[in-house]
Design a protein around this motif. Structure first.
Motif, PDB file in Angstrom:
ATOM      1  N   VAL A   1       6.010   1.136   7.048  1.00 39.56           N
ATOM      2  CA  VAL A   1       7.555   1.430   6.676  1.00 39.56           C
ATOM      3  C   VAL A   1       7.436   3.076   6.263  1.00 39.56           C
ATOM      4  O   VAL A   1       6.440   3.385   5.597  1.00 39.56           O
ATOM      5  N   GLU A   2       8.265   3.900   6.919  1.00 36.35           N
ATOM      6  CA  GLU A   2       8.325   5.356   6.694  1.00 36.35           C
ATOM      7  C   GLU A   2       9.633   5.741   5.971  1.00 36.35           C
ATOM      8  O   GLU A   2      10.730   5.337   6.256  1.00 36.35           O
ATOM      9  N   LYS A   3       9.562   6.609   4.717  1.00 31.19           N
ATOM     10  CA  LYS A   3      10.672   6.781   4.101  1.00 31.19           C
ATOM     11  C   LYS A   3      10.340   8.236   3.501  1.00 31.19           C
ATOM     12  O   LYS A   3       9.415   8.900   3.800  1.00 31.19           O
ATOM     13  N   SER A   4      11.545   9.043   3.019  1.00 30.71           N
ATOM     14  CA  SER A   4      11.336  10.245   2.594  1.00 30.71           C
ATOM     15  C   SER A   4      10.601  10.066   1.288  1.00 30.71           C
ATOM     16  O   SER A   4      10.486   9.003   0.338  1.00 30.71           O
ATOM     17  N   ASN A   5      10.066  11.202   0.680  1.00 38.93           N
ATOM     18  CA  ASN A   5       9.227  11.146  -0.554  1.00 38.93           C
ATOM     19  C   ASN A   5      10.065  10.804  -1.774  1.00 38.93           C
ATOM     20  O   ASN A   5      11.196  11.463  -2.123  1.00 38.93           O
TER      21      ASN A   5
ATOM     22  N   GLY B   1       6.880   9.768   2.637  1.00 41.45           N
ATOM     23  CA  GLY B   1       7.113  11.282   3.190  1.00 41.45           C
ATOM     24  C   GLY B   1       5.785  12.173   3.378  1.00 41.45           C
ATOM     25  O   GLY B   1       5.864  13.231   2.654  1.00 41.45           O
ATOM     26  N   SER B   2       4.646  11.618   3.755  1.00 42.76           N
ATOM     27  CA  SER B   2       3.646  12.261   3.939  1.00 42.76           C
ATOM     28  C   SER B   2       3.803  13.610   4.777  1.00 42.76           C
ATOM     29  O   SER B   2       4.562  13.560   5.750  1.00 42.76           O
ATOM     30  N   THR B   3       3.031  14.477   4.671  1.00 44.89           N
ATOM     31  CA  THR B   3       2.889  15.579   5.508  1.00 44.89           C
ATOM     32  C   THR B   3       1.526  15.850   6.234  1.00 44.89           C
ATOM     33  O   THR B   3       1.527  16.991   7.024  1.00 44.89           O
ATOM     34  N   ASP B   4       0.714  15.027   6.059  1.00 40.88           N
ATOM     35  CA  ASP B   4      -0.915  15.037   6.595  1.00 40.88           C
ATOM     36  C   ASP B   4      -0.608  14.043   7.697  1.00 40.88           C
ATOM     37  O   ASP B   4       0.326  13.501   8.203  1.00 40.88           O
ATOM     38  N   SER B   5      -1.954  13.450   8.055  1.00 41.68           N
ATOM     39  CA  SER B   5      -2.182  12.412   9.324  1.00 41.68           C
ATOM     40  C   SER B   5      -2.045  11.327   8.693  1.00 41.68           C
ATOM     41  O   SER B   5      -2.244  10.184   9.315  1.00 41.68           O
ATOM     42  N   THR B   6      -1.385  10.958   7.379  1.00 47.04           N
ATOM     43  CA  THR B   6      -1.512   9.521   6.832  1.00 47.04           C
ATOM     44  C   THR B   6      -0.302   8.514   7.810  1.00 47.04           C
ATOM     45  O   THR B   6      -0.817   7.356   8.411  1.00 47.04           O
ATOM     46  N   SER B   7       0.526   9.216   8.337  1.00 48.78           N
ATOM     47  CA  SER B   7       1.491   8.220   9.366  1.00 48.78           C
ATOM     48  C   SER B   7       0.693   7.710  10.360  1.00 48.78           C
ATOM     49  O   SER B   7       0.854   6.387  10.941  1.00 48.78           O
ATOM     50  N   GLN B   8      -0.102   8.788  10.966  1.00 52.68           N
ATOM     51  CA  GLN B   8      -0.693   8.511  12.200  1.00 52.68           C
ATOM     52  C   GLN B   8      -1.784   7.277  12.060  1.00 52.68           C
ATOM     53  O   GLN B   8      -2.181   6.307  12.511  1.00 52.68           O
ATOM     54  N   ILE B   9      -2.518   7.380  10.649  1.00 53.40           N
ATOM     55  CA  ILE B   9      -3.579   6.505  10.612  1.00 53.40           C
ATOM     56  C   ILE B   9      -2.817   5.055  10.472  1.00 53.40           C
ATOM     57  O   ILE B   9      -3.411   4.219  10.894  1.00 53.40           O
TER      58      ILE B   9
ATOM     59  N   VAL C   1       0.974  -1.109  -0.071  1.00 57.16           N
ATOM     60  CA  VAL C   1      -0.075   0.039   0.108  1.00 57.16           C
ATOM     61  C   VAL C   1       0.834   1.245   0.159  1.00 57.16           C
ATOM     62  O   VAL C   1       1.466   1.738   1.072  1.00 57.16           O
ATOM     63  N   PRO C   2       1.260   1.954  -1.097  1.00 55.26           N
ATOM     64  CA  PRO C   2       1.969   3.257  -1.275  1.00 55.26           C
ATOM     65  C   PRO C   2       1.042   4.334  -0.664  1.00 55.26           C
ATOM     66  O   PRO C   2       0.203   4.637  -1.468  1.00 55.26           O
ATOM     67  N   CYS C   3       1.612   5.039   0.004  1.00 51.02           N
ATOM     68  CA  CYS C   3       0.749   6.019   0.767  1.00 51.02           C
ATOM     69  C   CYS C   3       1.702   7.442   0.690  1.00 51.02           C
ATOM     70  O   CYS C   3       2.865   7.626   1.070  1.00 51.02           O
ATOM     71  N   HIS C   4       1.062   8.346   0.336  1.00 52.80           N
ATOM     72  CA  HIS C   4       1.420  10.008   0.099  1.00 52.80           C
ATOM     73  C   HIS C   4       0.345  10.920   0.417  1.00 52.80           C
ATOM     74  O   HIS C   4      -0.483  11.185  -0.578  1.00 52.80           O
TER      75      HIS C   4
END
Length: 259
Positions: free
Chosen positions: A64-68, A42-50, A11-14
């Protein structure tokens, strides 16, 4: 999380906070052994929290978190992280109906574990409005019937329409053995197009079902395809042609379908 999952779902998320929860909840209804590799690009909204909330509630979810870097690089990372017999992609502004991955994996076993198992899908039009409706994807009713498996030479129409790489599962060892991955470019940039052509052209066996499980929001104003540079489209088409050249695919019907 299953040690040897049937399907690894990438699931690729940005910046997809508006739709992400629905996408993940739909995937978590799967009844086969599944791992969900959710990558925050590299999301800047609440994607990471969700994503983290889902990871805490469901051991099948791994974040997995990474830069954009863009869609292609993000999916490729997921393919490298995957451990399943098959891999699939779920775009986080879409959703799947219950049983999609279990049904496709069951079909894979019925057909002798082919390289690709593909299905029809639903086009969701007017998403989020009172006029929302769904229509069959472009492949619906156009293929087969096939009792067994087939190849692209048997069904050139597979590459004539939307690449819809997310309405399929791919045997992971097939992708790895052939070095198949997505073009890595900024943003989304239609990088699924050459991937679709390469997987289908190289697959020694393909299974297909006209049953539709994947719900694709086709006309979102914020979708990458809504504002893409026309030159990018031309570039991706040439890459599709390059794939066929690299593989020495000379079949006239396949070439017409790609054109």
């Amino acid at each position: 999380m299953p040690r040897n999952p049937d399907v690894s779902l990438v699931v690729p998320c940005h910046n997809v906070e508006r739709y992400l929860d629905e996408a993940l909840r739909s995937a978590q209804q799967s009844t086969c052994a599944i791992e969900i590799i959710a990558i925050d690009d590299g999301s800047t909204d609440s994607t990471s929290q969700i994503l983290r909330n889902h990871e805490r509630r469901d051991k099948r979810v791994r974040v997995v978190e990474k830069s954009n870097e863009g869609y292609g690089a993000t999916v490729n990372l997921g393919l490298r992280e995957a451990r399943g017999t098959y891999v699939a992609v779920l775009e986080p502004d879409d959703w799947v109906l219950p049983g999609m991955y279990a049904r496709l994996f069951s079909l894979a076993r019925e057909k002798g574990m082919p390289d690709v198992v593909k299905s029809s899908y639903w086009r969701i039009m007017g998403s989020g409005t009172s006029a929302q409706y769904r229509a069959h994807g472009y492949l619906h009713g156009r293929l087969g019937p096939h009792d067994g498996t087939f190849t692209l030479l048997d069904e050139p129409g597979l590459i004539m329409y939307h690449p819809s790489i997310w309405s399929a599962i791919y045997r992971r060892e097939f992708l790895q053995a052939n070095g198949i991955c997505l073009v890595e470019a900024p943003g989304a940039g239609w990088v699924d197009n050459p991937f679709a052509v390469r997987t289908l052209a190289m697959a020694g066996s393909i299974a297909y079902t006209d049953d539709a499980y994947y719900c694709y929001r086709e006309d979102l104003a914020e979708a990458s395809s809504a504002s893409i540079d026309p030159l990018v489209m031309v570039c991706r088409w040439h890459e599709r042609e390059d794939v066929l050249d690299d593989l020495d695919v000379r079949d006239a019907a396949v070439r017409r379908a790609n054109a």
